[in-house]
Design an enzyme around this catalytic site. Structure first.
Site, PDB file in Angstrom:
ATOM      1  CG  HIS A  66      84.491 -16.392 -12.791  1.00 22.82           C
ATOM      2  ND1 HIS A  66      84.191 -17.479 -13.305  1.00 22.82           N
ATOM      3  CD2 HIS A  66      83.595 -16.390 -11.470  1.00 22.82           C
ATOM      4  CE1 HIS A  66      83.558 -18.475 -12.470  1.00 22.82           C
ATOM      5  NE2 HIS A  66      83.182 -17.626 -11.334  1.00 22.82           N
ATOM      6  CG  HIS A  72      70.962  -2.937 -23.203  1.00 27.58           C
ATOM      7  ND1 HIS A  72      70.018  -1.616 -23.334  1.00 27.58           N
ATOM      8  CD2 HIS A  72      71.820  -2.251 -22.210  1.00 27.58           C
ATOM      9  CE1 HIS A  72      70.107  -0.780 -22.533  1.00 27.58           C
ATOM     10  NE2 HIS A  72      71.106  -1.325 -21.509  1.00 27.58           N
TER      11      HIS A  72
END
Ligand SMILES: CC(C)(COP(=O)(O)OP(=O)(O)OC[C@H]1O[C@@H](n2cnc3c(N)ncnc32)[C@H](O)[C@@H]1OP(=O)(O)O)[C@@H](O)C(=O)NCCC(=O)NCCS
Length: 214
Positions: free
Chosen positions: A137, A146
């Protein structure tokens, strides 16, 4: 449902996975591929023709199709995006990826099989959330990042643009990783990492600066 035409930029290993995602997600029709390797032009890859290189797109006369940059190198994706501004970029999300409702996902971003993005996360443009990566979250993931297969980010982690987090690395909650930095495979990041460095190990430590520095 009308399928959206897309051109995949890249005809290598990463593109193979992106093409599979586009096929199984079933929202696009792939017109063909683009690659800057002259030896690939005119060949077929995963059943699609390599239509040309960057110039082929720059000379494109018809309605611009959507593009997806299927190249693993963050710096190359960034450079290509800067040269293709007249094209819309599409996202590719594998049907097994779990993306919470309150998540923002930027253009051109790819989410591979079994990726999980939890509520409040903000994912930038042209990000790769690779196979099985977990973004908890309220994480903020910069453009062209990446996250390699199996990466785990705790809550409220911030990752700067073009950073690369290596396979299986873990980042504890509330930590930030600087732009352009590389985190080695299997690292455990327990404190902030500055811009433009390579950090490895458990716990992760900075071992050198990396080029190009963003
Ligand atoms: C960390 C990394 C970037 C280093 O690459 P590099 O600069 O070419 O470094 P080298 O391979 O020359 O290794 C240098 C030293 O670091 C060690 N090392 C390399 N990667 C390491 C890692 N992830 N953790 C701990 N040590 C590592 C090597 O064993 C070597 O040790 P030595 O000097 O005692 O022999 C690379 O090994 C890595 O982990 N890359 C992530 C790849 C990845 O996740 N790809 C995802 C594709 S989808």
């Amino acid at each position: 449902m009308r399928l959206r035409p897309v051109i995949v930029y890249g005809a290598g290993g990463h593109a193979k996975v992106v093409i599979d995602i586009l096929e199984v997600a079933g929202q696009h029709t792939i017109l063909g591929l683009i690659d800057d390797d002259p030896y690939k032009i005119g060949t077929f890859f995963c059943g699609y023709k390599v239509l040309g290189d960057m110039r082929t797109l720059q000379d494109w006369q018809a309605d611009p199709p959507a593009i997806i940059l299927a190249i693993g190198d963050n710096h190359i994706r960034s450079r290509l995006a800067g040269r293709l501004t007249r094209f819309p970029f599409t996202t590719a999300v594998h049907p097994t990826a779990t993306v919470a409702r309150k998540v923002s996902v930027g253009e051109g971003t790819v989410m591979m099989a079994h990726a999980v993005i939890n509520p409040g996360a903000v994912i930038g443009n042209h990000v790769i959330v690779n196979t099985g990566a977990i973004v908890d979250h309220d994480c903020i993931i910069g453009d062209f990042v990446h996250l390699s297969p199996g990466v785990k980010l705790g809550g409220h982690v911030t990752i700067g643009s073009k950073a690369h987090v290596g396979i299986g690395a873990t980042v504890i909650n509330d930590v930030s990783i600087g732009a352009g930095s590389i985190i080695g495979a299997g690292a455990a990041v327990v404190e902030d990492v500055p811009d433009g460095v390579l950090a490895i190990g458990v716990p992760a430590g900075v071992i050198k600066r990396v080029e190009p520095i963003p």
